[in-house]
Design an enzyme around this catalytic site. Sequence first.
Site, mmCIF file in Angstrom:
data_model
loop_
_atom_site.group_PDB
_atom_site.id
_atom_site.type_symbol
_atom_site.label_atom_id
_atom_site.label_comp_id
_atom_site.label_asym_id
_atom_site.label_seq_id
_atom_site.Cartn_x
_atom_site.Cartn_y
_atom_site.Cartn_z
ATOM 1 N N HIS A 397 -30.415 -17.617 8.144
ATOM 2 C CA HIS A 397 -31.297 -18.789 8.269
ATOM 3 C C HIS A 397 -31.078 -19.791 7.146
ATOM 4 O O HIS A 397 -31.545 -20.933 7.230
ATOM 5 C CB HIS A 397 -32.769 -18.336 8.290
ATOM 6 N N ASP A 401 -29.918 -23.048 11.696
ATOM 7 C CA ASP A 401 -31.281 -23.310 12.145
ATOM 8 C C ASP A 401 -31.566 -22.534 13.424
ATOM 9 O O ASP A 401 -30.660 -22.241 14.214
ATOM 10 C CB ASP A 401 -31.479 -24.802 12.394
#
Length: 425
Positions: A397, A401
């Site tokens: 992450h 995204d």
Amino acid sequence: MGTHVIKMPDIGEGIAEVELSVWHVKVGDMVVEDQVLADVMTDKAMVDIPSPVHGKVIALGGVPGEVMAVGSILISIEVEGAGNVKESSQPAVVAATPKPAPVAAPKVEAVVESKPAAPVRPVVPQGPLVAREADERPLASPAVRKHALEAGIQLRLVRGTGPAGRILHEDLDAYLAQGQQPQSGTVAAYAERNDEQQIPVIGMRRKIAQRMQDATQRAAHFSYVEEIDVTAVEELRANLNEKHGATRGKLTLLPFLVRAMVVALRDFPQINARYDDEAQVITRLGAVHVGVATQSDIGLMVPVVRHAEARSLWDSAAEISRLATAARNGKASRDELSGSTITLTSLGALGGIVSTPVLNLPEVAIVGVNKIVERPMVIKGQIVIRKMMNLSSSFDHRVVDGMDAAQFIQAIRGLLEQPATLFVD
């Protein structure tokens, strides 16, 4: 006679130390040129250390699980002629020989079984039975213990001829060859058991543990799961195998998945990337080098299908098969086990419903394949039976995204559900 000392070689890639994984010889063994003496583990691969000379092993420089510096003494061999050690320095080499262990083996069990050294050692006479206490655990690999259990042999009665008194397969054969009677019956199905097994975390298992812990501590993992209807691609695969399997080889689902990843990555280059979190640099790569997670006897390995973007289905299938075989046989090279840009992992029929694969750092994505099941599905108001499969994939992450990850997996889904689009440029 002289002494030839073999030092831990410089394996390259800036490696300063390696882990001694397993010895294939012991003190007193005769070895020949090119015979494998030991396996050592780097951060990326298992490496064989061959002998450059003929001679007799007189000293071992370490024990399995020990981390040794490049240039340290690995093994000393007595050879014809002068050797490579001066007379005055020979005593120091011989003094490094580990003291022989007593017949009662230590209460630690090796993880990796020693492979037979070449030339093959003849069956060693057992002599009198070994007097071990009933609760004393002899040193033997899991494979040897299984062999003994199946043959009804009590290991405490078998003399071990391996390093530190380790019991080898040859010792079991010698025990039976001398007419020793195996014990009748094995452990009763409902008998109480109080035995314990201590397995040191060394070799490949240690590297896997370190890499998995490092990945979960450094990366911000998140997983995304999507259901895919693979009925059409499975029909295409069966049709291609029927027409071309005999001449081009059988196709599994994996090359179709690799192709789908390659095509989807054209629109999501941020996922085919590596992240150097120390330098804070993301490197996006045009080449798609797909790591295919493969289970081997020594642990999970990830051989790499290089330039998957330039391979046909059959080319990918052949390369996946070749690399998997090499990894399972412990023959995969360092180059074949490094350099991946994204990883594909599958447990095949054991794939379960959902999984949460761990990233193969410094990559930022791993695509996990779950098993295919037939289920009733509603399509245009009708209940039909379809072949369904989940993709359980994980992403970093810090780099990827959530929307990009979801769209990437949805792109793979669309390609597999309409397999003709896999081949449209």
